[in-house]
Design a protein around this motif. Sequence first.
Motif, short mmCIF file in Angstrom:
data_model
loop_
_atom_site.label_atom_id
_atom_site.label_comp_id
_atom_site.label_asym_id
_atom_site.label_seq_id
_atom_site.Cartn_x
_atom_site.Cartn_y
_atom_site.Cartn_z
N GLN A 218 12.15 -2.08 7.72
CA GLN A 218 11.07 -1.11 7.82
C GLN A 218 10.60 -0.94 9.26
O GLN A 218 10.34 0.17 9.72
N ALA A 219 10.50 -2.05 9.98
CA ALA A 219 10.06 -1.98 11.38
C ALA A 219 11.07 -1.22 12.24
O ALA A 219 10.69 -0.40 13.09
N LEU A 220 12.35 -1.46 12.00
CA LEU A 220 13.39 -0.75 12.76
C LEU A 220 13.38 0.74 12.43
O LEU A 220 13.50 1.58 13.33
N LYS A 221 13.23 1.08 11.16
CA LYS A 221 13.16 2.49 10.76
C LYS A 221 11.99 3.18 11.45
O LYS A 221 12.10 4.28 11.96
N GLU A 222 10.84 2.50 11.45
CA GLU A 222 9.63 3.05 12.06
C GLU A 222 9.85 3.29 13.55
O GLU A 222 9.45 4.33 14.10
N ALA A 223 10.47 2.33 14.22
CA ALA A 223 10.72 2.47 15.65
C ALA A 223 11.73 3.58 15.94
O ALA A 223 11.54 4.38 16.87
N PHE A 224 12.81 3.63 15.17
CA PHE A 224 13.85 4.62 15.41
C PHE A 224 13.37 6.04 15.14
O PHE A 224 13.82 7.01 15.77
N MET A 225 12.45 6.20 14.18
CA MET A 225 11.94 7.52 13.84
C MET A 225 10.82 7.97 14.78
O MET A 225 10.50 9.16 14.86
N PHE A 226 10.24 7.02 15.51
CA PHE A 226 9.15 7.35 16.43
C PHE A 226 9.69 8.21 17.57
O PHE A 226 10.76 7.93 18.12
N LYS A 227 8.93 9.23 17.95
CA LYS A 227 9.43 10.21 18.93
C LYS A 227 9.48 9.64 20.36
O LYS A 227 10.29 10.06 21.16
N GLY A 228 8.63 8.67 20.65
CA GLY A 228 8.59 8.14 22.01
C GLY A 228 9.20 6.75 22.12
O GLY A 228 9.91 6.29 21.22
N PRO A 229 8.90 6.04 23.20
CA PRO A 229 9.44 4.68 23.39
C PRO A 229 8.79 3.70 22.43
O PRO A 229 7.60 3.81 22.11
N ALA A 230 9.57 2.73 21.98
CA ALA A 230 9.07 1.74 21.03
C ALA A 230 9.72 0.40 21.30
O ALA A 230 10.87 0.33 21.73
N LEU A 231 8.97 -0.66 21.03
CA LEU A 231 9.48 -2.02 21.17
C LEU A 231 9.24 -2.77 19.86
O LEU A 231 8.13 -2.76 19.33
N VAL A 232 10.30 -3.43 19.37
CA VAL A 232 10.19 -4.23 18.16
C VAL A 232 10.47 -5.68 18.54
O VAL A 232 11.58 -6.02 18.97
N ASN A 233 9.47 -6.52 18.41
CA ASN A 233 9.54 -7.93 18.78
C ASN A 233 9.85 -8.74 17.53
O ASN A 233 8.98 -8.93 16.68
N ILE A 234 11.09 -9.21 17.39
CA ILE A 234 11.53 -9.88 16.17
C ILE A 234 11.69 -11.38 16.42
O ILE A 234 12.44 -11.81 17.30
N MET A 235 10.98 -12.17 15.62
CA MET A 235 10.99 -13.63 15.80
C MET A 235 12.24 -14.21 15.14
O MET A 235 12.28 -14.41 13.92
N THR A 236 13.27 -14.45 15.93
CA THR A 236 14.55 -14.92 15.40
C THR A 236 14.67 -16.44 15.48
O THR A 236 13.89 -17.11 16.17
N ASP A 237 15.66 -16.96 14.79
CA ASP A 237 15.88 -18.40 14.70
C ASP A 237 16.32 -18.97 16.05
O ASP A 237 17.39 -18.62 16.55
N PRO A 238 15.52 -19.86 16.66
CA PRO A 238 15.90 -20.41 17.97
C PRO A 238 17.10 -21.35 17.92
O PRO A 238 17.68 -21.69 18.95
#
Length: 234
Positions: free
Chosen positions: A166-186
């Motif tokens: 959902q976060a990626l869809k929201e960012a990709f559909m947004f007309k301007g610049p977007a950053l998605v900060n995803i907490m991945t497994d260290p």
Amino acid sequence: MQTYVDDAGSKDNIHPEFVASCIDKLAATNAIFTVDTGMSCVWGSRYVNATGKRKMLGSFNHGSMANAMPQAIGAALACPGRQVIALCGDGGLSMLLGDLATITQYKLPVKVIVFNNRSLGMVKLEMEVAGLPDWQTDMFDPDFALVAQAMGMKGITVKDPEEVKQALKEAFMFKGPALVNIMTDPNALAMPPKIEFEQVKGMALSMTKLILNGRMDEVLDTVKSNYKHLKDLI
């Protein structure tokens, strides 16, 4: 390669393989991808599929750190109208945080995806396979989504694997610049195509040294995160 896509991970420990696979499925067929040197390069190379129209840029020869975001800026300026997605590590992004302001200033619709494992992941892995306990590879990161918002970008932080798509869809559909900060497994390991005995020996040695130094919890976290890779060794 599909093992850790099917298992998306847990809260604050989202499998980066799953994230990269989601990006691949949601991105445009002619998207331009830029990948930071290190783990982000591995996940992008393994899980972003070619369509004949996509392009992938990286510092593949020199291994320069923090290349994804500036390359994305160049790609967005050179190819207006094309979707540009930067796969950044938290270490790489931290080196060039000021360039987020450049993206906003020039109104570039770049999508910055941060694989936030709170560490210099590839450096840590290189030390471990050399038989050395990791040292000074942990990162103390700001909230990159809030930093992006302060710069004038859309910023989203994702801690739960169920929220990734959902976060990626929201960012990709947004007309301007977007950053998605995803907490991945260290503790996610980028397994090589062919596992050499010396690599196994080095990893076992580094894990033994961690145990002897009282860091058993880190060893257990590494095992829990990567036990499914055991089948690759058999």
